[in-house]
Scaffold this active site. Structure first.
Site, short mmCIF file in Angstrom:
data_model
loop_
_atom_site.label_atom_id
_atom_site.label_comp_id
_atom_site.label_asym_id
_atom_site.label_seq_id
_atom_site.Cartn_x
_atom_site.Cartn_y
_atom_site.Cartn_z
N VAL A 31 -1.79 -3.36 -12.46
CA VAL A 31 -3.18 -2.91 -12.37
C VAL A 31 -3.28 -1.89 -11.24
CG1 VAL A 31 -5.59 -3.55 -11.96
CG2 VAL A 31 -4.08 -5.10 -13.22
N ALA A 76 -3.54 -1.36 -5.76
CA ALA A 76 -2.79 -1.66 -6.97
C ALA A 76 -2.06 -2.99 -6.78
CB ALA A 76 -1.79 -0.55 -7.29
N LYS A 77 -1.67 -3.60 -7.87
CA LYS A 77 -0.93 -4.86 -7.81
C LYS A 77 -0.20 -5.04 -9.13
CE LYS A 77 -0.70 -8.36 -4.78
NZ LYS A 77 -0.61 -8.20 -3.32
N ALA A 78 0.91 -5.76 -9.09
CA ALA A 78 1.66 -6.05 -10.31
C ALA A 78 2.03 -7.53 -10.33
CB ALA A 78 2.91 -5.18 -10.40
N ASP A 113 5.52 -9.70 -2.98
CA ASP A 113 4.43 -10.66 -2.97
C ASP A 113 5.04 -12.01 -3.34
OD1 ASP A 113 1.95 -12.08 -3.32
OD2 ASP A 113 0.93 -10.20 -3.68
#
Length: 381
Positions: A31, A76-78, A113
């Site tokens: 995202v 952003a993040k995945a 993360d």
């Protein structure tokens, strides 16, 4: 199933990419929330419960976190739907990296993360053949080793010290309860001890340990090295308490540094701390924040308190293609300065407008993002 279009608001997301790989069973999502202030940058997590909605929420937190510390990257993040303890982890990780090769590293750079390690970041670099696709690699590869250095936990303690001093609650001698004793929690505990605080409770996924007189931090670290998360049930000092009760023990400062949404309205009514510092992302629900505000308990938001990791990531981003390793003292000095200043600014703003620190901090971050969006013509002035 989450309707991705329902997640879109005035800020983003700008892009949601769902990927899969039949042979490895890999399923994942990226995202990219808002890139008005810079390209997307945020951690990549691995968990069997990862969802599009969860990753979108975390990407939004990154938007505010970058803006809060006034650094020029976008939120952003995945996330990868997999068990990080699986023997197939590397194959899944490599499949995920390949699937996002159109977006990485031009639009998004992977980081660490929950569920990923420094070696995993190295595997991503290896799979795509590019040092610039991931940060958080081991020091022997020239990376900023976040977990080994403990940058996020260090920042949590520095922000707490500034907030406590501002609220006339000296950290020296203050009783601190920590939920979570992983990369963030144990580094925070170490810095809290250096600043004179007393750690009265810690927890892991396997339980919680409480001692009103204080737990010896070096002894906790040694026990964690020997027993892993199970140290809380094998440590000779303190009393084992049920998981979750560390949130409501008698203390001055509470630091939830584990998972999101662990403090709801019901738990907020039972908290005894005078200051809650969000070491994890999204640990308090909006309803809990209102309850704590009404009870006169101050909350330092996650995008302020745990932003030490993004400050370190900014150094790592600059060094991705450099032959020189970033200077560690400069990283820690910058984390301390930025997080201390932000903590006081947000608490001041909250008091001035009689709103929660979350609303105050988010308002300041939103203003910076909005100004960037206006400058780029994405929205009208």
């Amino acid at each position: 199933m989450t309707d991705a279009l329902s997640l879109v608001d005035d800020w983003g997301p700008e892009k949601i990419v769902v990927v899969s790989h039949r042979r490895t069973g890999m399923k994942g999502v990226l995202v990219i929330d808002n890139t008005a202030r810079g390209m997307g940058k945020g951690g990549t997590r691995m968990s069997p419960t990862v969802s599009v909605g969860e990753v979108a929420r975390l990407a939004r937190v990154m938007t505010w976190k970058w803006a809060s510390v006034d650094l020029f990257y976008g939120g952003a993040k995945a996330g990868i739907v997999a068990d990080p303890a699986s023997p197939d982890k590397e194959a899944v990780l490599r499949a995920f990296a390949r699937a996002l090769s159109n977006e990485v590293p031009r639009e998004y750079v992977m980081g660490l993360d929950m569920g990923l390690t420094e070696d995993d970041a190295a595997v991503i670099q290896d799979e795509l053949g590019d040092r610039g696709v991931a940060v958080g690699t081991p020091a022997q590869l020239g990376g900023v080793a976040y977990d080994r250095l403990g940058v996020t936990g260090y920042g949590v303690a520095e922000a707490t010290d500034a907030a406590a001093h501002h609220l006339r609650l000296p950290l020296a001698g203050a009783r601190v309860a920590l939920q979570g004793y992983g990369a963030v929690g144990h580094a925070a505990a170490r810095r809290f001890a250096e600043l004179g605080a007393t750690i009265v409770a810690v927890s892991t996924a396997q339980g919680a340990l409480h001692d009103p007189a204080g737990l010896d931090v070096p002894a906790l670290e040694a026990a964690r090295e020997e027993h892993g998360d199970a140290f809380v049930t094998r440590h000779p000092a303190g009393t084992v308490i049920p998981p979750g009760e560390e949130l409501t023990v008698d203390c001055d400062i509470l630091v939830p540094a584990a998972l999101q949404d662990v403090i709801d309205a019901a738990t907020a009514h039972r908290i005894k701390a005078k200051l809650v510092v969000e070491g994890a992302n999204l640990p308090t629900t909006p309803e809990a924040q209102e309850v704590l505000e009404n009870r006169g308990i101050h909350v330092l938001p996650d995008f302020v308190a745990n932003a030490g990791g993004v400050v370190a990531a900014a150094f790592a981003m600059d060094a991705r293609y450099s032959g020189f390793r970033p200077e560690t003292p400069a990283i820690f000095d910058t984390i301390s300065k930025r997080l201390r200043e932000n903590a006081v600014t947000v608490l001041d703003e909250a008091a001035r407008h009689a709103i929660t620190p979350h609303a105050a901090g988010r308002g300041l971050a939103e203003q910076r993002v909005r100004e960037a969006m206006v400058s780029k013509g994405r929205i009208r002035r």
